[in-house]
Design a protein around this motif. Structure first.
Motif, PDB file in Angstrom:
ATOM      1  N   ARG A 118       0.812  -1.219   0.000  1.00 50.82           N
ATOM      2  CA  ARG A 118       0.000   0.000   0.000  1.00 50.82           C
ATOM      3  C   ARG A 118       0.849   1.273   0.000  1.00 50.82           C
ATOM      4  O   ARG A 118       0.304   2.374  -0.127  1.00 50.82           O
ATOM      5  CB  ARG A 118      -0.919   0.010   1.232  1.00 50.82           C
ATOM      6  N   LEU A 119       2.152   1.142   0.184  1.00 55.56           N
ATOM      7  CA  LEU A 119       3.025   2.297   0.319  1.00 55.56           C
ATOM      8  C   LEU A 119       3.513   2.773  -1.044  1.00 55.56           C
ATOM      9  O   LEU A 119       3.897   1.985  -1.892  1.00 55.56           O
ATOM     10  CB  LEU A 119       4.238   1.952   1.191  1.00 55.56           C
ATOM     11  N   ASN A 120       3.517   4.085  -1.223  1.00 61.95           N
ATOM     12  CA  ASN A 120       4.121   4.699  -2.399  1.00 61.95           C
ATOM     13  C   ASN A 120       5.252   5.595  -1.899  1.00 61.95           C
ATOM     14  O   ASN A 120       5.012   6.556  -1.177  1.00 61.95           O
ATOM     15  CB  ASN A 120       3.093   5.531  -3.170  1.00 61.95           C
ATOM     16  N   GLY A 121       6.480   5.253  -2.271  1.00 62.00           N
ATOM     17  CA  GLY A 121       7.576   6.091  -1.802  1.00 62.00           C
ATOM     18  C   GLY A 121       8.922   5.437  -1.962  1.00 62.00           C
ATOM     19  O   GLY A 121       9.096   4.449  -2.680  1.00 62.00           O
ATOM     20  N   MET A 122       9.891   6.010  -1.268  1.00 66.07           N
ATOM     21  CA  MET A 122      11.234   5.429  -1.184  1.00 66.07           C
ATOM     22  C   MET A 122      11.480   5.175   0.298  1.00 66.07           C
ATOM     23  O   MET A 122      11.347   6.067   1.123  1.00 66.07           O
ATOM     24  CB  MET A 122      12.280   6.361  -1.779  1.00 66.07           C
ATOM     25  N   TYR A 123      11.844   3.952   0.643  1.00 66.11           N
ATOM     26  CA  TYR A 123      11.909   3.602   2.056  1.00 66.11           C
ATOM     27  C   TYR A 123      12.703   2.324   2.281  1.00 66.11           C
ATOM     28  O   TYR A 123      12.852   1.486   1.388  1.00 66.11           O
ATOM     29  CB  TYR A 123      10.492   3.418   2.625  1.00 66.11           C
ATOM     30  N   ALA A 124      13.207   2.221   3.475  1.00 61.17           N
ATOM     31  CA  ALA A 124      13.822   0.990   3.976  1.00 61.17           C
ATOM     32  C   ALA A 124      13.630   1.033   5.480  1.00 61.17           C
ATOM     33  O   ALA A 124      14.001   2.021   6.118  1.00 61.17           O
ATOM     34  CB  ALA A 124      15.303   0.929   3.616  1.00 61.17           C
ATOM     35  N   PHE A 125      13.049  -0.013   6.040  1.00 61.88           N
ATOM     36  CA  PHE A 125      12.761   0.060   7.468  1.00 61.88           C
ATOM     37  C   PHE A 125      12.708  -1.320   8.101  1.00 61.88           C
ATOM     38  O   PHE A 125      12.640  -2.353   7.419  1.00 61.88           O
ATOM     39  CB  PHE A 125      11.458   0.822   7.733  1.00 61.88           C
ATOM     40  N   ALA A 126      12.757  -1.298   9.434  1.00 60.97           N
ATOM     41  CA  ALA A 126      12.689  -2.519  10.237  1.00 60.97           C
ATOM     42  C   ALA A 126      11.521  -2.407  11.201  1.00 60.97           C
ATOM     43  O   ALA A 126      11.323  -1.362  11.825  1.00 60.97           O
ATOM     44  CB  ALA A 126      13.988  -2.715  11.021  1.00 60.97           C
ATOM     45  N   LEU A 136      10.806  -7.721  10.679  1.00 59.97           N
ATOM     46  CA  LEU A 136      10.591  -7.533   9.251  1.00 59.97           C
ATOM     47  C   LEU A 136      11.546  -6.459   8.752  1.00 59.97           C
ATOM     48  O   LEU A 136      11.660  -5.384   9.359  1.00 59.97           O
ATOM     49  CB  LEU A 136       9.163  -7.073   8.946  1.00 59.97           C
ATOM     50  N   LEU A 137      12.235  -6.742   7.650  1.00 56.91           N
ATOM     51  CA  LEU A 137      13.044  -5.759   6.947  1.00 56.91           C
ATOM     52  C   LEU A 137      12.390  -5.514   5.593  1.00 56.91           C
ATOM     53  O   LEU A 137      12.169  -6.457   4.833  1.00 56.91           O
ATOM     54  CB  LEU A 137      14.472  -6.258   6.752  1.00 56.91           C
ATOM     55  N   VAL A 138      12.063  -4.266   5.292  1.00 57.83           N
ATOM     56  CA  VAL A 138      11.276  -3.937   4.105  1.00 57.83           C
ATOM     57  C   VAL A 138      12.006  -2.876   3.283  1.00 57.83           C
ATOM     58  O   VAL A 138      12.513  -1.888   3.838  1.00 57.83           O
ATOM     59  CB  VAL A 138       9.884  -3.406   4.499  1.00 57.83           C
ATOM     60  N   ARG A 139      12.033  -3.081   1.970  1.00 55.30           N
ATOM     61  CA  ARG A 139      12.690  -2.123   1.072  1.00 55.30           C
ATOM     62  C   ARG A 139      11.747  -1.735  -0.057  1.00 55.30           C
ATOM     63  O   ARG A 139      10.929  -2.540  -0.505  1.00 55.30           O
ATOM     64  CB  ARG A 139      13.957  -2.749   0.493  1.00 55.30           C
ATOM     65  N   ASP A 140      11.863  -0.487  -0.537  1.00 58.47           N
ATOM     66  CA  ASP A 140      10.962  -0.007  -1.586  1.00 58.47           C
ATOM     67  C   ASP A 140      11.161  -0.766  -2.892  1.00 58.47           C
ATOM     68  O   ASP A 140      12.123  -1.501  -3.086  1.00 58.47           O
ATOM     69  CB  ASP A 140      11.130   1.501  -1.795  1.00 58.47           C
ATOM     70  N   ARG A 141      10.213  -0.587  -3.799  1.00 58.47           N
ATOM     71  CA  ARG A 141      10.114  -1.433  -4.995  1.00 58.47           C
ATOM     72  C   ARG A 141      11.299  -1.308  -5.949  1.00 58.47           C
ATOM     73  O   ARG A 141      11.669  -2.268  -6.611  1.00 58.47           O
ATOM     74  CB  ARG A 141       8.814  -1.098  -5.741  1.00 58.47           C
ATOM     75  N   LEU A 142      11.868  -0.123  -6.064  1.00 58.62           N
ATOM     76  CA  LEU A 142      12.999   0.064  -6.989  1.00 58.62           C
ATOM     77  C   LEU A 142      14.349   0.021  -6.283  1.00 58.62           C
ATOM     78  O   LEU A 142      15.390   0.083  -6.943  1.00 58.62           O
ATOM     79  CB  LEU A 142      12.840   1.403  -7.736  1.00 58.62           C
ATOM     80  N   GLY A 143      14.343  -0.066  -4.962  1.00 65.83           N
ATOM     81  CA  GLY A 143      15.612  -0.086  -4.235  1.00 65.83           C
ATOM     82  C   GLY A 143      16.254   1.283  -4.128  1.00 65.83           C
ATOM     83  O   GLY A 143      17.481   1.405  -4.165  1.00 65.83           O
ATOM     84  N   ILE A 144      15.434   2.316  -3.977  1.00 65.50           N
ATOM     85  CA  ILE A 144      15.964   3.679  -3.877  1.00 65.50           C
ATOM     86  C   ILE A 144      16.749   3.855  -2.579  1.00 65.50           C
ATOM     87  O   ILE A 144      17.804   4.490  -2.546  1.00 65.50           O
ATOM     88  CB  ILE A 144      14.823   4.717  -3.950  1.00 65.50           C
TER      89      ILE A 144
END
Length: 605
Positions: A118-126, A136-144
């Motif tokens: 559901r997220l639109n953006g650039m992000y990396a989080f735990a 959980l370690l999560v990274r945005d779709r393009l790896g920004i």
């Protein structure tokens, strides 16, 4: 934008390791100069360094849920956080801050199975969930935004950059044959982090750590879909997408600007930003261009650059009405050893962009004096087909990564030991990597061979070339406390254009035909029609002379790593006679040797 770090060790109470956690977190200080914090609860520890952009007074991290059972350490920007917040309020969530961080935390609580999608953006989080003892370690779709992890015997270490992980004694700075191949071939293998035992969270991926072990799951991939719109309708759709993307990415509580080279990509972003800011705030956007002392005045064309940037950027700024600044760099700045060292420390790895990394770092440092956030035209070439080799049938059909066919596949260039190069089998490594990448490409039934190959070439650029550029942009900007946003990496735009037939992307027989059709009406004709020019590089002979002086340290390098005789032969020649290709390769060797020493890397090839 921020930096994160952390540690999970099942069966241990990490409160006893607070000092180590704080040391890991402190390595992210440049990424987050405004604030910092550490949360520890039993087997989990999360650290955070903050660059305040949204809700400057609130949004401190790590952030906990109202019941204290879920903790978030987050880096990035969510561009649809305001819409998500309204949805979450309808589900009964209450918010203490205006930050997007709190929205991400609430989204996980409300939609734990699909919140990332559901997220639109650039992000990396735990996210640490004490209820299930799960990380959980999560990274945005393009790896920004970057995110690394290092599995251990009883959990893992993680961080925005390798340096955060290497600050913990459990992690070793060891590089083996695969790591060396990764460094010396110009293609990014998803998930690889060069250091042995360390990994990257892949773009569009969630890594789950539970007591039973570690697992990975993709929540987004490029998909092949039929495109039925004609060229005019496609250009209109791209324009509408870009208008929405840029408007979303202008949300900021701090000073904001754009990087303007005077090329099609950055000019389009600047024009859209200018229109949006004048309409919403009644103020112009700040725009920034890099130049070198004497570069424009003494410019000569080469195989890649037909024109200098500064005059086109100035013309575009005048036409649009931006608040423009040109950052002029001289060789005295570029050759400072402390700047080269800062660049290496920012990147953690000796990628051989050399002087272009240095100038980008200095540009961002200068921009940071005026703005905290800037928008960039990065990745338009990969999304829309802007590089010359997209239109070179020999490169396209070479049976390897097209940019390798056009530019050469290795950064070693004769200055890395030939014995080491032969032992590593760089050609074999690149060939296997290429086959693996092509095997991933989604297919569309009924595509012709030419259509299928065009899709493959686009996929290769989006998944193996873009990550190199995004990593460079992230490291150089975050090392100066500057947040760089990349509108062309909005996943909706990327997904849409990926499925546009090549005949529309190249309709006028030139690079980026579709993008030009979508935005040309906003730009001066000279800018809209300008031939692509890569990021500039100094031509001052003083830089080559200074580089030759610094490269004498290579003569003390071990022969099994550096081809010392080749370096010695080059340094016997006048530095002014050094070609640009030789200079780039020499810088790559210098970066490799400096990195091995400064990071105390153990090479096991």
């Amino acid at each position: 934008m921020c930096g994160i770090a952390g540690w999970v060790a099942y069966g241990r109470d990490l409160e006893a390791e607070r000092e180590r956690v704080e040391r890991m977190t402190a390595t992210m200080r440049l990424r987050g100069p405004d604030d910092g914090g550490v949360w520890i609860g039993g087997p989990a520890a999360l650290g955070h360094r903050r660059l305040a952009v949204i809700d400057v007074g609130g949004g401190r991290q790590p952030m906990t849920s109202p019941d204290g059972q879920v903790v978030l350490s987050y880096s990035g920007e969510i561009y649809n956080f305001q819409e998500l917040r309204e949805q979450l309020r309808s589900h009964g969530h209450q918010f203490r801050t205006r930050s997007d961080t709190e929205v991400v935390l609430a989204a996980y609580l409300q939609w734990p199975e699909d919140f990332a999608a559901r997220l639109n953006g650039m992000y990396a989080f735990a996210v640490w969930d004490a209820r299930s003892q799960q990380l959980l370690l999560v990274r945005d779709r393009l790896g920004i935004k970057p995110l690394y992890y290092y599995p251990t015997a009883d959990g893992l270490l993680f961080g925005s950059e390798p340096k955060a992980i290497l600050a913990n004694p459990l992690a070793e700075a060891v590089i083996d044959g695969d790591g060396l191949c990764e460094l010396l071939t110009f293609a990014k293998m998803p998930g690889h982090a060069t250091f042995r035992g360390m990994y990257e969270v892949r773009p569009g991926e969630i890594v789950h750590l539970r007591r039973g072990g570690l697992s990975r799951a993709a929540y987004w991939n490029l998909q092949a879909r039929e495109h039925t719109a004609d060229a005019a309708a496609t250009a209109t759709a791209v324009r509408e997408l870009l208008e929405d993307v840029v408007a979303r990415q202008l949300v900021s509580d701090v000073a904001l600007g754009t990087l303007l080279s005077g090329g099609l990509d950055s000019s389009a972003i600047t024009a859209l930003a200018q229109r949006s800011l004048v309409s919403s705030r009644g103020e112009p956007v700040r725009s920034f261009t890099v130049d070198f002392t004497g570069y424009t005045e003494n410019f000569t064309t080469d195989a890649f650059r037909a024109t200098p940037d500064a005059p086109y950027a100035a013309e575009c700024s005048r036409a649009l009405g931006t608040d423009h600044r040109t950052v002029v760099l001289d060789s005295a700045q570029l050759v400072r050893p402390e700047v080269r060292r800062a660049v290496l420390r920012a990147r953690d790895l000796p990628y051989g962009a050399g002087e272009m990394d240095i100038s980008l770092h200095l540009l961002f440092r200068a921009v940071r004096e005026h703005s905290t956030v800037v928008l960039s035209g990065e990745a338009a070439d990969e999304v829309f087909g802007g590089y010359p080799w997209f239109h070179d049938s020999a490169a396209v059909n070479a049976g390897t990564f097209p940019w390798m066919a056009a530019l050469g596949g290795s950064s070693s260039g004769g200055f890395v030991s030939p014995e080491l190069t032969a032992r590593l089998d760089l050609d074999g490594y690149a060939a296997q990597h290429y086959r693996d990448a092509v095997a991933e490409v989604p297919r569309l039934p009924g595509e012709s061979a030419a259509q299928r190959r065009a899709r493959e070439v686009c996929y290769l650029h989006l998944t193996r070339f873009v990550p190199i550029l995004l990593d460079r942009k992230d490291r150089m900007s975050m090392a100066t406390g500057l947040e760089v946003r990349v509108p062309f990496c909005d996943h909706r735009l990327v997904d849409y254009v990926f499925n546009v037939p090549w005949s529309i992307k190249s309709a006028d027989g030139r690079e980026k035909s579709l993008l030009r059709a979508a935005v040309a009406d906003m730009l001066p004709a000279s800018v809209a029609q300008r031939r692509k020019a890569p990021y500039p590089s100094t031509t001052d002979p003083a830089y080559a002379r200074a580089l030759a002086g610094q490269a004498t340290t290579l003569l003390d390098a071990p022969a099994e790593l550096i081809h010392v005789d080749a370096v010695r032969e080059l340094l016997r020649r006048p530095p002014d006679a050094m070609t640009r290709a030789e200079r780039v390769r020499l810088e790559a060797a210098l970066a490799l040797w400096t990195w091995v020493r400064e990071y105390d890397v153990r090479v096991e090839s």
